[in-house]
Design a protein around this motif. Structure first.
Motif, PDB file in Angstrom:
ATOM      1  N   LEU A 241     -29.833   0.880 -35.973  1.00 50.36           N
ATOM      2  CA  LEU A 241     -28.520   0.998 -35.356  1.00 50.36           C
ATOM      3  C   LEU A 241     -27.607   1.843 -36.238  1.00 50.36           C
ATOM      4  O   LEU A 241     -27.967   2.221 -37.354  1.00 50.36           O
ATOM      5  CB  LEU A 241     -27.907  -0.388 -35.163  1.00 50.36           C
ATOM      6  CG  LEU A 241     -28.701  -1.379 -34.301  1.00 50.36           C
ATOM      7  CD1 LEU A 241     -27.971  -2.720 -34.245  1.00 50.36           C
ATOM      8  CD2 LEU A 241     -28.911  -0.836 -32.891  1.00 50.36           C
ATOM      9  N   TRP A 247     -20.453   3.717 -37.098  1.00 49.54           N
ATOM     10  CA  TRP A 247     -19.972   2.962 -35.940  1.00 49.54           C
ATOM     11  C   TRP A 247     -18.458   3.134 -35.791  1.00 49.54           C
ATOM     12  O   TRP A 247     -17.953   3.340 -34.683  1.00 49.54           O
ATOM     13  CB  TRP A 247     -20.310   1.483 -36.070  1.00 49.54           C
ATOM     14  CG  TRP A 247     -19.946   0.716 -34.823  1.00 49.54           C
ATOM     15  CD1 TRP A 247     -20.712   0.502 -33.735  1.00 49.54           C
ATOM     16  CD2 TRP A 247     -18.668   0.099 -34.550  1.00 49.54           C
ATOM     17  NE1 TRP A 247     -20.014  -0.207 -32.788  1.00 49.54           N
ATOM     18  CE2 TRP A 247     -18.754  -0.465 -33.257  1.00 49.54           C
ATOM     19  CE3 TRP A 247     -17.490  -0.022 -35.264  1.00 49.54           C
ATOM     20  CZ2 TRP A 247     -17.699  -1.153 -32.670  1.00 49.54           C
ATOM     21  CZ3 TRP A 247     -16.410  -0.696 -34.679  1.00 49.54           C
ATOM     22  CH2 TRP A 247     -16.535  -1.259 -33.405  1.00 49.54           C
ATOM     23  N   VAL A 298     -30.088  -6.669 -28.753  1.00 49.80           N
ATOM     24  CA  VAL A 298     -28.714  -6.269 -28.452  1.00 49.80           C
ATOM     25  C   VAL A 298     -28.699  -4.925 -27.727  1.00 49.80           C
ATOM     26  O   VAL A 298     -28.029  -4.752 -26.698  1.00 49.80           O
ATOM     27  CB  VAL A 298     -27.874  -6.190 -29.746  1.00 49.80           C
ATOM     28  CG1 VAL A 298     -26.476  -5.646 -29.439  1.00 49.80           C
ATOM     29  CG2 VAL A 298     -27.777  -7.556 -30.413  1.00 49.80           C
ATOM     30  N   ARG A 299     -29.448  -3.963 -28.242  1.00 47.29           N
ATOM     31  CA  ARG A 299     -29.486  -2.635 -27.662  1.00 47.29           C
ATOM     32  C   ARG A 299     -30.002  -2.676 -26.221  1.00 47.29           C
ATOM     33  O   ARG A 299     -29.525  -1.904 -25.364  1.00 47.29           O
ATOM     34  CB  ARG A 299     -30.380  -1.749 -28.525  1.00 47.29           C
ATOM     35  CG  ARG A 299     -30.475  -0.296 -28.163  1.00 47.29           C
ATOM     36  CD  ARG A 299     -29.244   0.462 -28.561  1.00 47.29           C
ATOM     37  NE  ARG A 299     -28.327   0.616 -27.426  1.00 47.29           N
ATOM     38  CZ  ARG A 299     -27.190   1.271 -27.485  1.00 47.29           C
ATOM     39  NH1 ARG A 299     -26.799   1.823 -28.611  1.00 47.29           N
ATOM     40  NH2 ARG A 299     -26.421   1.370 -26.420  1.00 47.29           N
ATOM     41  N   VAL A 308     -23.353   0.665 -30.658  1.00 47.27           N
ATOM     42  CA  VAL A 308     -23.888  -0.533 -31.302  1.00 47.27           C
ATOM     43  C   VAL A 308     -24.138  -0.250 -32.776  1.00 47.27           C
ATOM     44  O   VAL A 308     -24.709   0.785 -33.130  1.00 47.27           O
ATOM     45  CB  VAL A 308     -25.213  -0.975 -30.637  1.00 47.27           C
ATOM     46  CG1 VAL A 308     -25.683  -2.312 -31.218  1.00 47.27           C
ATOM     47  CG2 VAL A 308     -25.038  -1.094 -29.128  1.00 47.27           C
ATOM     48  N   VAL A 318     -20.392  -4.233 -31.317  1.00 46.41           N
ATOM     49  CA  VAL A 318     -20.631  -3.419 -30.122  1.00 46.41           C
ATOM     50  C   VAL A 318     -19.289  -2.985 -29.553  1.00 46.41           C
ATOM     51  O   VAL A 318     -18.343  -3.793 -29.480  1.00 46.41           O
ATOM     52  CB  VAL A 318     -21.408  -4.214 -29.042  1.00 46.41           C
ATOM     53  CG1 VAL A 318     -21.695  -3.331 -27.833  1.00 46.41           C
ATOM     54  CG2 VAL A 318     -22.694  -4.793 -29.608  1.00 46.41           C
TER      55      VAL A 318
END
Length: 421
Positions: A241, A247, A298-299, A308, A318
């Motif tokens: 991720l 992010w 999660v993805r 994410v 997220v």
């Protein structure tokens, strides 16, 4: 098992092709084969450093730029001769790059087998029209395009299948997720298109014109490396991720886009419950395996354009944008619930102190904050979502809480990487 099946299939396809007979090889075929194999060797030698770095990449489809030459061979030569070009190029690749980069022989053999199958298929497709029409007529162009699609489909599907089966979540959702990575697919088609142009140049003007493909191919090598290094700098190595810094950057952009269209966006902060107990009992390598499985879960429950990331430890985050509904909160809560249920249903196979085990009963506490109701910028949304996540912890864990929740008197939260400086 899949690797062995692919290698056996490549051998069977080659044996059947040879048994059909190709007669005495014309000098033109031998010249084309020698030129393409030599060009493949030269392009590898010109990009040794780049390819050694790229071959160290794990967990992603490695688009080998040598398909420029192997596709050209498939379009211009019969199957067995094109296969000889493949073997020559990939033997050189393994000797000069794979061995020094730590690529095991069985992985190199599998890669070669997938290319052999792709080349055999393309040779069959291009045989649908006369060689003289292949690069001079509209039907011939259609056949070339069909060959490009055939090569890409066989090569990508086989490589992605092995990657998914060797990962923590060998399921259809993960397969589709890896297969749909746009950058890798675009690189594959760009490389194969160059192969088609090389084949057309050789067929129309002679073998020497293949060398004209070398300069743009070397430039493409370096462009690919820059992209790969940028991706590595923004990726969390344990989960694949985004890392915290990347992010923040991408989530900030997504939030600004949402603001411009007066849409809703939600930040979810997710923390695994009692994760320390897994590390204490099984060690950090098993813990990393569990984190990778959770990341995939999660993805799988969000859209491709949702952002994410992993903030370190057992915490994930997220950014959901473009949510439907009056304020987007109901839709975001539904996504959070799906994530929570999917994590609770995970079964992660590991090797424990007493042999194979399955880690299950994983749970997560999730907090959410919606823009603009809970905050006007990303930092505020993260702080509200963080407070909501701790409210979920206090409520017994394995639950979802949305919006602002009071912090108990004297309660303190650990430092987060998204706090204001």
């Amino acid at each position: 098992m899949v690797i062995l099946a692919v290698e056996l299939a490549a051998m069977v396809a080659l044996v059947l092709d040879v048994r059909n007979g190709i007669g005495v090889l014309p000098q033109e075929w031998l010249t084309i084969a020698a030129v393409l194999a030599g060009a493949g060797v030269l392009s590898t030698e010109a990009s040794l450093g780049v390819e050694r770095i790229r071959h160290r990449s794990e967990g992603n489809p490695h688009i080998d730029l040598s398909s420029v030459w192997t596709f050209a061979a498939a379009a211009l030569l019969p199957g067995p001769v094109a296969t000889a070009v493949v073997v020559a190029i990939y033997a050189h690749l393994q000797a000069r790059i794979g061995r020094r980069s730590g690529v095991p022989v069985h992985r190199a053999a599998f890669t070669t087998a997938t290319v052999v199958l792709a080349v055999q298929a393309v040779a069959g497709v291009t045989g649908l029209v006369d060689q003289g029409e292949l690069f001079s007529t509209i039907p011939g162009l259609g056949v070339v395009l069909l060959g490009v699609l055939t090569y890409a489909a066989i090569n990508m599907v086989l490589v992605v299948t092995v990657i998914v089966l060797s990962g923590p979540n060998p399921d259809l959702a993960t397969f589709v997720q890896v297969l749909r990575r746009g950058d890798e697919a675009a690189l594959e088609f760009a490389t194969l298109s160059m192969g088609a142009l090389a084949a057309g140049a050789v067929a129309s003007f002679g073998s020497a014109y293949a060398v004209l493909v070398l300069p743009p191919l070397i430039v493409l090598h370096r462009t690919v490396l820059v992209r790969q290094l940028e991706e590595a700098a923004s990726t969390d190595s344990k989960t694949g991720l985004l890392n915290a810094a990347a992010w923040h950057l991408r989530a900030g952009r997504a939030l600004r886009r949402s603001e411009r269209v007066e849409g809703h966006a939600t930040v979810l902060v997710l923390d695994l419950d009692h994760f320390k107990a897994i590390n204490d009992r099984y060690g950090h390598l098993v813990g990393d395996h569990v984190l990778a499985a959770v990341a995939s879960a999660v993805r799988a429950e969000v859209r491709d354009d949702d952002v994410v990331g992993r903030f370190g430890g057992e915490e994930f985050v997220v950014l959901l944008s473009g949510l439907e509904g009056e304020d987007g909160r109901t839709a975001a809560a539904a996504v959070a619930e799906r994530i929570r249920r999917r994590i609770a249903a995970l079964r992660v196979d590991i090797v424990g102190p007493d042999g194979p085990e399955v880690i299950h009963h994983l749970t997560a506490s999730i907090g959410g904050a919606t823009h603009p109701a809970d905050g006007s910028d990303l930092i505020q949304l993260l702080e509200v979502a963080d407070t909501a996540m701790y409210a979920a912890k206090r409520a017994g864990r394995n639950t979802v809480r949305m919006g602002l929740h009071p912090v108990p008197a004297g309660g303190r939260r650990p430092h987060r990487p998204y706090r204001r400086a």
